[in-house]
Design an enzyme around this catalytic site. Structure first.
Site, short mmCIF file in Angstrom:
data_model
loop_
_atom_site.label_atom_id
_atom_site.label_comp_id
_atom_site.label_asym_id
_atom_site.label_seq_id
_atom_site.Cartn_x
_atom_site.Cartn_y
_atom_site.Cartn_z
N CYS A 115 4.43 -12.27 -2.88
CA CYS A 115 3.05 -11.98 -3.31
C CYS A 115 2.55 -12.96 -4.37
CB CYS A 115 2.95 -10.56 -3.83
SG CYS A 115 3.37 -9.35 -2.57
N HIS A 260 -3.56 -9.65 -7.75
CA HIS A 260 -2.94 -9.49 -6.44
C HIS A 260 -3.23 -8.07 -5.96
CE1 HIS A 260 -0.15 -9.04 -3.25
NE2 HIS A 260 0.66 -8.25 -3.93
N ASN A 290 -2.45 -4.83 1.53
CA ASN A 290 -1.75 -5.90 0.81
C ASN A 290 -1.39 -6.99 1.82
OD1 ASN A 290 0.07 -7.55 -0.51
ND2 ASN A 290 1.29 -5.88 -1.37
N1 COA Z 1 2.46 9.00 3.88
C1 COA Z 1 2.82 10.22 3.48
N2 COA Z 1 3.85 10.45 2.67
C2 COA Z 1 4.55 9.39 2.24
C3 COA Z 1 4.24 8.09 2.62
C4 COA Z 1 3.13 7.91 3.49
N3 COA Z 1 2.74 6.69 3.91
N4 COA Z 1 5.09 7.24 2.04
C5 COA Z 1 5.95 7.99 1.32
N5 COA Z 1 5.62 9.28 1.44
C6 COA Z 1 6.26 10.45 0.84
C7 COA Z 1 7.67 10.20 0.41
O1 COA Z 1 8.56 10.36 1.49
C8 COA Z 1 7.87 11.26 -0.66
O2 COA Z 1 8.14 12.47 -0.01
P1 COA Z 1 9.17 13.51 -0.69
O3 COA Z 1 8.58 13.85 -2.01
O4 COA Z 1 9.19 14.61 0.29
O5 COA Z 1 10.47 12.76 -0.80
C9 COA Z 1 6.49 11.37 -1.29
O6 COA Z 1 5.58 10.79 -0.36
C10 COA Z 1 6.38 10.65 -2.60
O7 COA Z 1 6.93 9.37 -2.42
P2 COA Z 1 7.04 8.37 -3.61
O8 COA Z 1 7.70 7.12 -3.12
O9 COA Z 1 7.61 9.04 -4.81
O10 COA Z 1 5.49 8.10 -3.86
P3 COA Z 1 4.83 7.25 -4.98
O11 COA Z 1 3.94 8.13 -5.76
O12 COA Z 1 5.80 6.41 -5.71
O13 COA Z 1 3.91 6.29 -4.12
C11 COA Z 1 3.80 4.03 -3.35
C12 COA Z 1 4.48 5.38 -3.20
C13 COA Z 1 4.47 3.07 -2.37
C14 COA Z 1 2.33 4.15 -3.02
C15 COA Z 1 3.96 3.54 -4.81
O14 COA Z 1 5.28 3.68 -5.23
C16 COA Z 1 3.53 2.13 -4.99
O15 COA Z 1 2.39 1.80 -4.81
N6 COA Z 1 4.46 1.23 -5.39
C17 COA Z 1 4.16 -0.17 -5.50
C18 COA Z 1 4.18 -0.74 -4.13
C19 COA Z 1 3.70 -2.15 -4.06
O16 COA Z 1 2.69 -2.46 -4.59
N7 COA Z 1 4.45 -2.99 -3.36
C20 COA Z 1 4.11 -4.33 -3.14
C21 COA Z 1 4.18 -5.07 -4.43
S1 COA Z 1 3.80 -6.70 -4.23
#
Ligand code: COA
Length: 333
Positions: A115, A260, A290
């Site tokens: 990224c 980004h 993204n």
């Molecule tokens: N739809 C529905 N539920 C989803 C899901 C989706 N697309 N993806 C994950 N979940 C679920 C998980 O399985 C988890 O379920 P559980 O509680 O039963 O185990 C729940 O949602 C919470 O997951 P979690 O990973 O704790 O969510 P979060 O609040 O951390 O959000 C992201 C997930 C990915 C949105 C967040 O962590 C994020 O944005 N991280 C940065 C990612 C990023 O920017 N990456 C690229 C960087 S360059």
């Protein structure tokens, strides 16, 4: 004597026509529009049609940037291309872009900074231009994510985030001290390499990929989302403050921050930590998701066309991604 540095002479972008909404994803995996919008701000993304290559998207974005700068491919002295999804294991996508632009002889450097690829690319291009090695450098970020994601519920945390697209900018030497790139600073911390990565195909496996690995989904990218979030909202403001500080400037001096586009919640937290008002931060993640190395050049090209970037404005681009890699570039437009 005034020192030589780079200025932006053209910007461009290309995104595939096919729009994929959150609703469409919810038909193939257990997710929902509400979950995706609430956690990420993303409403839709673009996916390439069969046969569209990264090089072709990069060519379209590059031609737009060249036309924007009243230039033609023959004016390019060097190409720097950031991608984590090369068209082939080797050679890099840069040479396919070069060929598509009808060029030969000019160097093509593929950058693997995920990224942060575009900001890394600006750092390299600006250094080449400052050293006098090249006068006109094409910097491209291009990504095809859709062909590499796990579209089942197993991969939903990643699959909903990413999209396809390309962005490009042409940098040219200038001695105008009131215009151009002031400072670019780039960083990395390989201790976190596996937090956001695609393990296979890999030259550390023999063979590089096999049926068992595919069955286990080890060729799909994986991520510890919360860790990525935590580091991103620390490193991005830090990088902005670093480039501002080196120029004796404050967040308040920024006219437009182009972060980004990883997640709207990350951008909002970066905005808050820098104390910037809404109109000073550009977001288009709701349309494209993204697109990794392509988010910043796509956003820049759109911001220019929306009249949000004008001569004399202080523009800051800041990236964070897999590696971890991060960095910021401060530009007097
Ligand atoms: N739809 C529905 N539920 C989803 C899901 C989706 N697309 N993806 C994950 N979940 C679920 C998980 O399985 C988890 O379920 P559980 O509680 O039963 O185990 C729940 O949602 C919470 O997951 P979690 O990973 O704790 O969510 P979060 O609040 O951390 O959000 C992201 C997930 C990915 C949105 C967040 O962590 C994020 O944005 N991280 C940065 C990612 C990023 O920017 N990456 C690229 C960087 S360059």
């Amino acid at each position: 004597m005034l020192s030589t540095h780079s200025r932006f002479v053209g910007t461009g972008y290309y995104v595939p026509e096919r729009i994929v909404t959150n609703h469409e994803l919810s038909e193939v995996m257990d997710t929902s529009d509400e979950w995706i919008v609430e956690r990420t701000g993303i409403r839709q993304r673009r996916w390439v049609p069969e046969g569209m290559t990264g090089a072709e998207m990069a060519r379209r974005a590059s031609m737009m940037a060249l036309t924007d700068g009243d230039l033609v491919p023959a004016d390019i002295d060097a190409i720097v291309l950031g991608t984590l999804s090369p068209d082939h294991f080797f050679p890099g996508t840069g040479v396919f872009l070069q060929r598509a632009l009808g060029l030969e002889g000019v160097p093509c450097l593929d950058l693997r900074a995920q990224c942060s690829g575009f900001v890394y690319g600006l750092s390299v291009a600006d250094a080449w231009i400052r050293s006098g090695q090249y006068e006109t450098v094409l910097v491209v970020g291009v990504e095809i994510q859709s062909t590499g994601l796990d579209m089942s519920t197993r991969g939903r945390d990643m699959a909903v985030l990413f999209g396809d697209g390309a962005g490009a900018a042409v940098l040219q030497a200038t001695q105008n001290e009131n215009q151009g790139i002031l400072t670019t600073r780039i960083h990395a911390d390989g201790r976190h390499a596996e937090i956001l990565w695609a393990e296979a195909a890999s030259s550390s496996h023999h063979p590089r990929i096999d049926a068992k690995m595919i069955e286990e989904g080890r060729h799909f990218p994986t991520m510890e989302g919360k860790e990525v979030f935590r580091h991103a909202v620390t490193r991005m403001p830090e990088a902005v403050l670093e480039v501002l500080g080196e120029n004796g400037l404050e967040p308040d001096d920024i006219d437009l921050l182009i972060p980004h586009q990883a997640n709207l919640r990350i951008s909002q937290m970066v905005q808050r930590r820098l104390g910037l008002s809404d109109e000073k931060v550009f977001n288009n993640i709701e349309k494209y998701g993204n697109t990794t190395a392509a988010t910043i050049p796509i956003a820049l090209a759109e911001a220019v066309r929306e009249g949000l970037v004008n001569r004399g404005d202080l523009v800051c681009m800041v990236a964070f991604g897999s590696g971890f890699t991060w960095g910021a570039s401060l530009v007097r437009w």
